[in-house]
Design a protein around this motif. Structure first.
Motif, PDB file in Angstrom:
ATOM      1  N   LYS A  37       0.837  -1.265   0.057  1.00 50.10           N
ATOM      2  CA  LYS A  37      -0.027   0.055  -0.013  1.00 50.10           C
ATOM      3  C   LYS A  37       1.045   1.214   0.045  1.00 50.10           C
ATOM      4  CE  LYS A  37      -4.083   1.359   0.646  1.00 50.10           C
ATOM      5  NZ  LYS A  37      -5.438   1.138  -0.133  1.00 50.10           N
ATOM      6  N   ASN A  67      -0.251   7.047   7.733  1.00 53.19           N
ATOM      7  CA  ASN A  67      -1.888   6.962   7.337  1.00 53.19           C
ATOM      8  C   ASN A  67      -2.247   6.489   5.956  1.00 53.19           C
ATOM      9  OD1 ASN A  67      -4.417   7.960   6.488  1.00 53.19           O
ATOM     10  ND2 ASN A  67      -4.299   9.560   8.416  1.00 53.19           N
ATOM     11  N   LYS A  69      -5.688   3.727   3.935  1.00 51.38           N
ATOM     12  CA  LYS A  69      -6.821   3.276   3.889  1.00 51.38           C
ATOM     13  C   LYS A  69      -6.513   1.739   3.854  1.00 51.38           C
ATOM     14  CE  LYS A  69      -9.876   6.961   2.938  1.00 51.38           C
ATOM     15  NZ  LYS A  69     -11.019   7.546   2.367  1.00 51.38           N
ATOM     16  N   ASN A  70      -7.252   0.874   4.565  1.00 51.51           N
ATOM     17  CA  ASN A  70      -6.942  -0.533   4.276  1.00 51.51           C
ATOM     18  C   ASN A  70      -8.226  -0.868   3.219  1.00 51.51           C
ATOM     19  OD1 ASN A  70      -9.605  -0.787   5.558  1.00 51.51           O
ATOM     20  ND2 ASN A  70      -9.034  -1.911   7.051  1.00 51.51           N
ATOM     21  N   GLY A  73     -11.649   0.245   3.252  1.00 53.18           N
ATOM     22  CA  GLY A  73     -11.627   1.667   3.016  1.00 53.18           C
ATOM     23  C   GLY A  73     -11.444   2.373   4.368  1.00 53.18           C
ATOM     24  N   ARG A  74     -11.432   1.470   5.490  1.00 51.13           N
ATOM     25  CA  ARG A  74     -11.147   2.022   6.722  1.00 51.13           C
ATOM     26  C   ARG A  74      -9.720   2.942   7.178  1.00 51.13           C
ATOM     27  NH1 ARG A  74      -9.907  -1.633  11.376  1.00 51.13           N
ATOM     28  NH2 ARG A  74      -8.779  -0.033  12.580  1.00 51.13           N
ATOM     29  N   GLU A  75      -9.865   3.980   7.598  1.00 54.32           N
ATOM     30  CA  GLU A  75      -8.599   4.682   7.647  1.00 54.32           C
ATOM     31  C   GLU A  75      -7.880   4.371   8.803  1.00 54.32           C
ATOM     32  OE1 GLU A  75      -7.591   9.434   7.871  1.00 54.32           O
ATOM     33  OE2 GLU A  75      -8.903   8.913   6.596  1.00 54.32           O
ATOM     34  N   GLU A  77      -4.104   4.832  11.078  1.00 51.66           N
ATOM     35  CA  GLU A  77      -3.081   5.611  11.699  1.00 51.66           C
ATOM     36  C   GLU A  77      -2.203   5.112  12.549  1.00 51.66           C
ATOM     37  OE1 GLU A  77      -2.534   9.923  13.821  1.00 51.66           O
ATOM     38  OE2 GLU A  77      -3.593   9.913  12.101  1.00 51.66           O
TER      39      GLU A  77
END
Length: 156
Positions: A37, A67, A69-70, A73-75, A77
């Motif tokens: 990612k 930071n 997004k997985n 779609g979850r952010e 940090e």
């Protein structure tokens, strides 16, 4: 006196081997099961450690907080567990490639995609641990059975 000459180096050697296996295993799992990612570095924490030899000053380790997004779609940090000894040339925010994995317990493991330096550090820890055990074996000629019996008694 026997503690300082015999037991302490053995524990230190096994501890270093344990730490190296833990680091190398985590990197291996992330390389096999991790998701690549692009992440944004939002903060860099500098940690100053002291060197034994004052000629080199103090060592610095830089820990990146990223930071991203997985896949759902979850952010996320989180600070990367493994630090770098080289000061970054850029100031945050900037983009880097990472590998991450979320296990069954929802724990997130993150490392740099290019983690050669971390792998080398893991092998260095392994070498130091084996070196300490080798020194103990060399200094206690033919007494490997004492060390093995000692370890067996600890594990009982």
């Amino acid at each position: 006196m026997i503690i300082l000459q015999f037991i302490l180096p053995i524990f230190f050697g096994f501890y270093m081997i344990y730490k190296s296996i833990k680091v190398l295993d985590k990197i291996d799992r992330l390389k096999k099961n991790g998701i690549r990612k692009q992440a944004r570095v939002i903060k860099i924490r500098e940690e100053i450690g002291s060197q034994i030899d004052d000629n080199y000053g103090s060592s610095r380790t830089y820990y990146y907080t990223v930071n991203f997004k997985n896949k759902n779609g979850r952010e996320i940090e989180k600070e990367i567990e493994f630090g770098l000894n080289k000061k970054p040339k850029r100031n945050p925010p900037f983009s880097i490639s990472i590998l991450y994995n979320i296990n069954k317990n929802k724990d997130i493991d993150i490392t740099f995609e290019n983690s050669r330096r971390i792998i080398l550090d893991g092998f260095l820890l392994l070498f130091i641990g084996l070196l300490f055990l080798g020194i103990v074996l060399y200094n206690y000629n033919g007494q490997i059975n004492i060390i093995l019996d000692f370890i067996k008694n600890i594990l009982k």
